[in-house]
Design an enzyme around this catalytic site. Sequence first.
Site, PDB file in Angstrom:
ATOM      1  N   GLU A   1       0.850  -1.193   0.000  1.00 11.19           N
ATOM      2  CA  GLU A   1       0.000   0.000   0.000  1.00 11.19           C
ATOM      3  C   GLU A   1       0.886   1.243   0.000  1.00 11.19           C
ATOM      4  O   GLU A   1       1.759   1.393   0.850  1.00 11.19           O
ATOM      5  CB  GLU A   1      -0.930   0.004   1.206  1.00 11.19           C
ATOM      6  CG  GLU A   1      -1.761   1.259   1.362  1.00 11.19           C
ATOM      7  CD  GLU A   1      -2.526   1.629   0.098  1.00 11.19           C
ATOM      8  OE1 GLU A   1      -2.330   2.777  -0.385  1.00 11.19           O
ATOM      9  OE2 GLU A   1      -3.299   0.783  -0.397  1.00 11.19           O
TER      10      GLU A   1
ATOM     11  N   ASP B   1       5.282   1.323  -3.158  1.00  6.33           N
ATOM     12  CA  ASP B   1       4.714   1.043  -4.475  1.00  6.33           C
ATOM     13  C   ASP B   1       4.814  -0.452  -4.775  1.00  6.33           C
ATOM     14  O   ASP B   1       5.902  -1.035  -4.697  1.00  6.33           O
ATOM     15  CB  ASP B   1       5.475   1.857  -5.523  1.00  6.33           C
ATOM     16  CG  ASP B   1       4.779   1.881  -6.865  1.00  6.33           C
ATOM     17  OD1 ASP B   1       4.103   0.895  -7.215  1.00  6.33           O
ATOM     18  OD2 ASP B   1       4.927   2.888  -7.583  1.00  6.33           O
TER      19      ASP B   1
ATOM     20  N   ASP C   1      -5.235  -4.531  -7.478  1.00  4.77           N
ATOM     21  CA  ASP C   1      -6.482  -3.777  -7.295  1.00  4.77           C
ATOM     22  C   ASP C   1      -6.072  -2.333  -7.037  1.00  4.77           C
ATOM     23  O   ASP C   1      -6.284  -1.779  -5.961  1.00  4.77           O
ATOM     24  CB  ASP C   1      -7.270  -4.364  -6.125  1.00  4.77           C
ATOM     25  CG  ASP C   1      -8.634  -3.721  -5.959  1.00  4.77           C
ATOM     26  OD1 ASP C   1      -9.007  -2.899  -6.826  1.00  4.77           O
ATOM     27  OD2 ASP C   1      -9.312  -4.016  -4.966  1.00  4.77           O
TER      28      ASP C   1
END
Length: 226
Positions: free
Chosen positions: A93, A125, A143
């Site tokens: 995240e 990242d 996602d």
Amino acid sequence: MIPWTELGRATVPGDETPLVLVRRDEEFVIRVGHTPLMSSRMHDSEDALAAGACERLASLENARVLVGGLGMGFTLGAALRALPASAEVVVAELVPEIVDWNRGPLADLADCPLDDPRVLVHIGDVGDLLRAASATFDAVLLDVDNGPDGLTRAANSRLYSANGLRDAARALRPGGVLAVWSVAPDEAFTTRLQAAGFNVEMVPVRAHAGKGSHHVLWFARSSGRS
């Protein structure tokens, strides 16, 4: 009408538009500025992304899975439900506040997935992890943003580029699965997946309980070449 209450605000690295977490009654929404990015009412397609990827693994035992994008935790939670105790799930995240929100007001939405001992959190990242990996993961679940053709953040485009897909192919073990969520179809993305050496299946899904808007999932199996 019950008003929205702001619960948190975060800055995305390299982007001036803030992420904003808001709540109204039992619904939570994360916005990019004033544009809704995700809602706690609609997560069936995220659940299907994780479940479908795990169903396609050659073996679940000792599986190592990378989830790119924590969001509200639904994709991570669904992956954990599908995987055995021997598995490990790395969730990447970019925004630290989103991790904090998932440990705070959003925690119960997906049954507190960050508390699961199988989970490792990487603040950064997901593309950096993919570039550094070699035959490391049995599945990679992306996602991130709104998919390859629905970007709200231009820097995310590399993940879905030819170079980004080659990174993903190298990060997967032979026969591994790359699963990608998108708000809409993208034939050019399917072509890029095939060019990167994947065998591709594109699956339309509903956003919420068999109704609502259509989203698209790609399940791309690595052929072992990149």
